[in-house]
Write a protein that holds these residues in place. Structure first.
Motif, PDB file in Angstrom:
ATOM      1  N   UNK A   1       8.505  -2.949   5.000  1.00  0.00           N
ATOM      2  CA  UNK A   1       7.081  -2.624   5.079  1.00  0.00           C
ATOM      3  C   UNK A   1       6.765  -1.639   3.957  1.00  0.00           C
ATOM      4  N   UNK A   2       5.738  -1.937   3.175  1.00  0.00           N
ATOM      5  CA  UNK A   2       5.464  -1.145   1.980  1.00  0.00           C
ATOM      6  C   UNK A   2       5.426   0.353   2.298  1.00  0.00           C
ATOM      7  N   UNK A   3       6.340   1.136   1.697  1.00  0.00           N
ATOM      8  CA  UNK A   3       6.372   2.578   1.980  1.00  0.00           C
ATOM      9  C   UNK A   3       5.209   3.343   1.369  1.00  0.00           C
ATOM     10  N   UNK A   4       4.402   2.689   0.529  1.00  0.00           N
ATOM     11  CA  UNK A   4       3.348   3.409  -0.193  1.00  0.00           C
ATOM     12  C   UNK A   4       2.375   4.104   0.740  1.00  0.00           C
ATOM     13  N   UNK A   5       2.115   3.507   1.908  1.00  0.00           N
ATOM     14  CA  UNK A   5       1.122   4.094   2.821  1.00  0.00           C
ATOM     15  C   UNK A   5       1.547   5.479   3.274  1.00  0.00           C
ATOM     16  N   UNK A   6       2.831   5.695   3.418  1.00  0.00           N
ATOM     17  CA  UNK A   6       3.332   7.022   3.782  1.00  0.00           C
ATOM     18  C   UNK A   6       3.585   7.874   2.547  1.00  0.00           C
ATOM     19  N   UNK A   7       4.127   7.263   1.501  1.00  0.00           N
ATOM     20  CA  UNK A   7       4.579   8.016   0.333  1.00  0.00           C
ATOM     21  C   UNK A   7       3.417   8.685  -0.404  1.00  0.00           C
ATOM     22  N   UNK A   8       2.290   7.976  -0.547  1.00  0.00           N
ATOM     23  CA  UNK A   8       1.190   8.482  -1.375  1.00  0.00           C
ATOM     24  C   UNK A   8       0.043   9.082  -0.566  1.00  0.00           C
ATOM     25  N   UNK A   9       0.251   9.284   0.735  1.00  0.00           N
ATOM     26  CA  UNK A   9      -0.780   9.905   1.570  1.00  0.00           C
ATOM     27  C   UNK A   9      -0.714  11.424   1.393  1.00  0.00           C
ATOM     28  N   UNK A  10      -1.211  11.901   0.256  1.00  0.00           N
ATOM     29  CA  UNK A  10      -1.157  13.329  -0.063  1.00  0.00           C
ATOM     30  C   UNK A  10      -2.569  13.862  -0.235  1.00  0.00           C
ATOM     31  N   UNK A  11      -2.721  15.130   0.064  1.00  0.00           N
ATOM     32  CA  UNK A  11      -4.016  15.776  -0.132  1.00  0.00           C
ATOM     33  C   UNK A  11      -5.127  15.166   0.699  1.00  0.00           C
TER      34      UNK A  11
END
Length: 512
Positions: free
Chosen positions: A416-426
Motif C-alpha cells: 500500500x503506497x506509503x506516501x500517505x503516511x510519509x508525506x503527511x507533514x505540517x
C-alpha cells in the motif's frame, strides 16, 4: 517461582523464538513493507491518523499509537517490537489458557496458536493490527470467563482497531452468554464499545458518512488455497482472498492434508476436553466459521451486499476469513489437551511441540525471504523536507493514482503506497487512491477527496491548483503513464528528481 509464572515465562521465550524464526530477514534494520503493512520513519500526527481524512477509519487508533511510540523510539524499532510482541503475547496467552499441570501441553498450545496458516497469511498480507487483536484473544477468553480484567485484556484489540475489535467481540460475547447469561453479555459489550470509541467517534464525525462498495464482498470473499475448496481451506485455517499472501509451497497435497488433520485433531480433542469454557468458545468458533463461509456462496454474497448497503461499517464482514480466529484458538487448546494425554511419554510431547512448524515450514525465515527490511530512498526524505519547509497551503497528490505499488528498492514487493503516511507533514493532506484491484474486480474508493481527484484526472489537462493541489509526487508508473504525467506537469517546477521519486510544485493559485 509458581507453576503459572514458569509456564508464562517459558511460553514467552518460545513465542519470541518463533517470532524471530518467522520474521527472519524482516528483523534487519529498516522497514518491512508488504501489502497493508506500512511503517514510515518519523511519522507525524495528521487528520488521516485520527480517521478524519481519507476512507474508513481502519487505521484508528493503531497509527496514532505507532506515531506516539515513534516519538520515543526509532520507528524501525517500533515495528520490530510490535511484530515480535504479537508472537510473544499470543503464545503466552494460549499457553496460560491451557489448564494443563504440565509445561509441555501448554507450550504445544502456544506454539500452534502463533504458527499456523491464519497467522502466516495475515502476516503476509501485512495486517499487523488485526494480528495484535488476535494475539490478545486468549487473554480476552480468560478475562471474560473469570469476570476480571476485561479492560486490560481488550487493550491489544483496541489498539488494533475496527477489525480486531469485531473479531474479539465475536469471540467474547458467546463466551459471556455461556458464562453468566445476558448480564455478563451487557457488561462485556459495554467494555467492547468503550474501547471502540476512537474509531466509532471518527466514523461519526465524518460529514460524508461511511460508504462501502458492495463489490468488495466478492473481491474479498474466502478463496480456496488448498485442494479442499474454500470451506476446506477455512477449516485448515487458511482461505485468504489474496493469492500473494500465501506461504510458498502451501498448495502441496501432503502439507494441506497434514494441516487439515492437525486442525481436526485439535478441534475433536477440544470438544472432548473438560475445559470450563468449552461450550462458549466452541460456539464462538462455530459462529466465526459460519461468518467466514457465508461469502463462499452466491446467496451469501448477496446477503452481505445488502447488509453493506445498509451501513458501510458492515464492510468488515467482506474479508470474512479473519473471523476464523476463535477456531484457531480452539484447535490450539485442543492440541494442548491431546498432548496432555501422552504427557507421560516425553519424546511425544517434544515432537508435538515441533508439529506446527513441521506442517508449515515455509513460514520460516520471513516466509523464505518474502519479508525483508528496507530503507526508504534518500529522495523520499528530500521531498518530505521540501514540502515541510513550505508555508503555503495545498494538498499533495500522489501519482500514479493507484493504491498499491511495487518499488524496486522494496524488492518489488506489493505494498500500500506509503506516501500517505510519509508525506503527511505540517498538517498537509496527502491524496492517494484507495480503490483496490482484485483480479478483474475494482473495489471503489471510500475517500470523497480521492473520488473528486479521480474526476479531475480524467481530463486531458487537469486543473490541479483548482483542485487544491500544490505538490505532485510521482513514485512509480509505466513509461506511458510517466509520459502522460509529464504533459500534465510541463509547467510545474521539478524540485526532486531521481529514479525513485519526482516531486513537482504546480503553478497557479491553490483553491482552498
Amino acid at each position: 517461582m509458581s507453576q503459572t509464572t514458569r509456564a508464562g515465562l517459558a511460553a514467552a521465550l518460545l513465542g519470541l523464538a518463533l517470532g524471530c524464526l518467522a520474521l527472519g530477514p524482516g528483523l534487519g534494520w529498516g522497514f518491512v513493507l508488504l501489502h497493508d503493512m506500512v511503517f514510515v520513519p518519523d511519522p507525524e500526527f495528521s487528520a488521516w491518523t485520527f480517521g478524519l481524512a481519507g476512507g474508513a477509519a481502519r487505521v484508528v487508533p493503531s497509527d496514532a499509537v505507532v506515531t506516539a511510540l515513534a516519538q520515543v523510539l526509532p520507528a524501525e524499532l517500533v515495528q520490530k517490537l510490535i511484530l515480535l510482541g504479537i508472537f510473544v503475547l499470543g503464545c503466552t496467552g494460549a499457553a496460560l489458557l491451557s489448564p494443563s499441570a504440565s509445561l509441555g501441553p501448554r507450550l504445544v498450545a502456544g506454539a500452534f496458536y502463533v504458527w499456523n496458516p491464519y497467522v502466516a497469511e495475515r502476516l503476509l498480507i501485512g495486517q499487523w493490527a488485526l494480528l495484535l487483536g488476535y494475539a490478545g484473544l486468549p487473554w480476552v477468553v480468560r478475562a471474560v470467563w473469570s469476570g476480571r480484567r476485561r479492560a486490560v485484556a481488550v487493550l491489544p484489540a483496541a489498539v488494533g482497531g475496527f477489525a480486531a475489535m469485531t473479531v474479539t467481540a465475536l469471540t467474547a460475547l458467546p463466551l459471556a452468554l455461556a458464562r453468566r447469561g445476558w448480564r455478563e453479555v451487557i457488561v462485556t459489550a459495554g467494555v467492547l464499545v468503550a474501547f471502540s470509541l476512537p474509531w466509532l467517534a471518527a466514523t461519526a464525525l465524518r460529514p460524508e458518512g461511511l460508504a462501502a462498495d458492495p463489490v468488495g464482498i466478492e473481491a474479498f470473499a474466502a478463496r480456496a488455497d488448498t485442494p479442499f475448496g474454500a470451506v476446506g481451506s477455512l477449516l485448515s485455517l487458511g482461505g485468504i482472498w489474496n493469492a500473494r499472501a500465501v506461504p510458498p509451497g502451501y498448495e502441496t497435497w501432503v502439507g494441506a492434508v497434514a494441516r487439515l488433520l492437525l486442525v481436526v485433531a485439535g478441534v475433536v480433542a477440544f470438544l472432548r476436553s473438560e475445559l470450563p469454557f468449552r461450550r462458549g468458545l466452541a460456539g464462538a468458533a462455530l459462529v466465526g466459521l459460519a461468518v467466514a463461509s457465508v461469502g463462499v456462496s452466491e446467496p451469501g454474497r448477496v446477503a452481505y451486499e445488502q447488509v453493506v448497503g445498509w451501513w458501510g461499517g458492515f464492510a468488515v464482514f467482506r474479508d470474512a476469513q479473519q473471523f476464523i480466529a476463535p477456531l484457531t484458538l480452539v484447535a490450539a487448546l485442543g492440541l494442548g489437551a491431546l498432548t496432555e494425554r501422552v504427557a507421560g511419554r516425553r519424546a511425544w510431547v517434544g515432537a508435538m511441540a515441533l508439529v506446527p512448524v513441521a506442517v508449515l515450514p515455509t513460514l520460516a525465515w520471513g516466509a523464505l525471504g518474502t519479508l525483508g527490511a528496507v530503507a526508504y530512498p534518500s529522495s523520499w526524505s528530500a521531498a518530505r523536507a521540501v514540502i515541510e519547509r513550505d508555508p503555503e497551503p495545498g494538498d499533495v497528490l500522489v501519482l500514479p493514482f493507484e493504491s498499491y505499488r511495487r518499488f524496486p528498492w522494496n524488492g518489488d514487493r506489493p505494498v500500500l503506497d506509503p506516501a500517505q503516511r510519509f508525506f503527511a507533514v505540517g498538517g498537509r493532506r496527502v491524496v492517494t487512491n484507495d480503490a483496490v484491484r482484485v483480479g478483474d474486480l475494482v473495489v471503489g474508493s471510500e475517500d470523497p477527496r480521492a473520488r473528486e481527484l479521480e474526476h479531475v484526472l480524467g481530463g486531458p489537462s487537469p486543473d490541479l491548483p483548482g483542485a487544491g493541489i500544490r505538490y505532485v509526487i510521482v513514485n512509480a508508473g509505466t513509461v506511458e503513464e510517466r509520459a502522460r504525467f509529464d504533459v500534465w506537469l510541463r509547467r510545474a517546477h521539478v524540485l526532486v528528481h531521481d529514479r525513485d521519486l519526482r516531486l513537482y510544485r504546480v503553478e497557479g493559485p491553490v483553491s482552498h
